[in-house]
Design a protein around this motif. Sequence first.
Motif, PDB file in Angstrom:
ATOM      1  N   GLU A  38       0.835  -1.206   0.000  1.00  0.00           N
ATOM      2  CA  GLU A  38       0.000   0.000   0.000  1.00  0.00           C
ATOM      3  C   GLU A  38       0.872   1.259   0.000  1.00  0.00           C
ATOM      4  O   GLU A  38       0.637   2.194  -0.779  1.00  0.00           O
ATOM      5  CB  GLU A  38      -0.927   0.010   1.214  1.00  0.00           C
ATOM      6  N   ARG A  42       1.194   4.061  -3.150  1.00  0.00           N
ATOM      7  CA  ARG A  42       0.914   5.497  -2.965  1.00  0.00           C
ATOM      8  C   ARG A  42       2.143   6.346  -3.290  1.00  0.00           C
ATOM      9  O   ARG A  42       2.020   7.434  -3.852  1.00  0.00           O
ATOM     10  CB  ARG A  42       0.430   5.749  -1.538  1.00  0.00           C
ATOM     11  N   ASP A  45       2.672   6.372  -7.113  1.00  0.00           N
ATOM     12  CA  ASP A  45       1.654   7.195  -7.754  1.00  0.00           C
ATOM     13  C   ASP A  45       2.040   8.674  -7.743  1.00  0.00           C
ATOM     14  O   ASP A  45       1.628   9.435  -8.621  1.00  0.00           O
ATOM     15  CB  ASP A  45       0.308   6.995  -7.047  1.00  0.00           C
ATOM     16  N   ALA A  95      -4.079   0.108  -4.173  1.00  0.00           N
ATOM     17  CA  ALA A  95      -3.004   1.089  -4.345  1.00  0.00           C
ATOM     18  C   ALA A  95      -2.137   0.746  -5.547  1.00  0.00           C
ATOM     19  O   ALA A  95      -1.713   1.636  -6.293  1.00  0.00           O
ATOM     20  CB  ALA A  95      -2.155   1.164  -3.082  1.00  0.00           C
TER      21      ALA A  95
END
Length: 265
Positions: A38, A42, A45, A95
């Motif tokens: 996760e 993130r 991204d 995610a």
Amino acid sequence: MSATTFRLERPRDGVAVLTLDRPDRLNSMTAEMFAELEAAGRQLDREPGLRALVVTGAGKAFCAGYDLAAAEQLPSLGALGMLDLQESAARALAAIRGVRVPVIAAVNGAAAGGGLALALAADIRLASPRAKFVPSFVTIGLSGGDLGTSWLLPRLIGPAAAAEFLYSARTMGAEEAERTGLVNRVVPEDELLDAALELAGQICQNSPGGVQLSKRALQANMEASSYAAALELENRGQALLTRSEDMTEALTAFQEKRAPVFEGR
């Protein structure tokens, strides 16, 4: 970022490779892996220069699903404790799927249970001949509706095929997976990662904004309620991209008969 359950490498500009790294446990999943995936999703991204992400496994497996050694503790968690763990797993895969650039799964071996779900979460799947897909949920008393599998799988292979696959929990080999559309193509085992990196390189040659909004449109329109809603989303994306410097560069390069140089602006 530092992690204990995977390696994150950048073999070329714009491309990251995330390798699940628990080969002694067939890269099986744990609560720690969920938290680390996760966080990685993130972070990736938000990485401005990233153009493509490749996900694969170390050793002979892609991912064998949840670690059955840890699974022995599940009955003692209680309903709310189990819900916390389940939601942590769901956030991890969401995610990875939600990284704004294309995600390519290089499935090098068994993808079972949650490992199947992780492969499905990718935008594109390449597989070695040794790859096999196992929806093992019902064999251990769980539902095949896990970590997005019941939503993604029918959209790839069709509802009837998905039902037969999930209910029987049989193993699907690489050749059948290619034939049914579960994977994009099968490549020789020793060429798998190179093929994934070559595809990532092809993606990197294109407009970053164009690729990212293409991914957004494809994912969002899988959930769109109508053709009109899909058109509305596409129209907004195209209008936005015509304001970008990359669009101007593409037109100029076409006129000057040269390859465009995209900057992601």
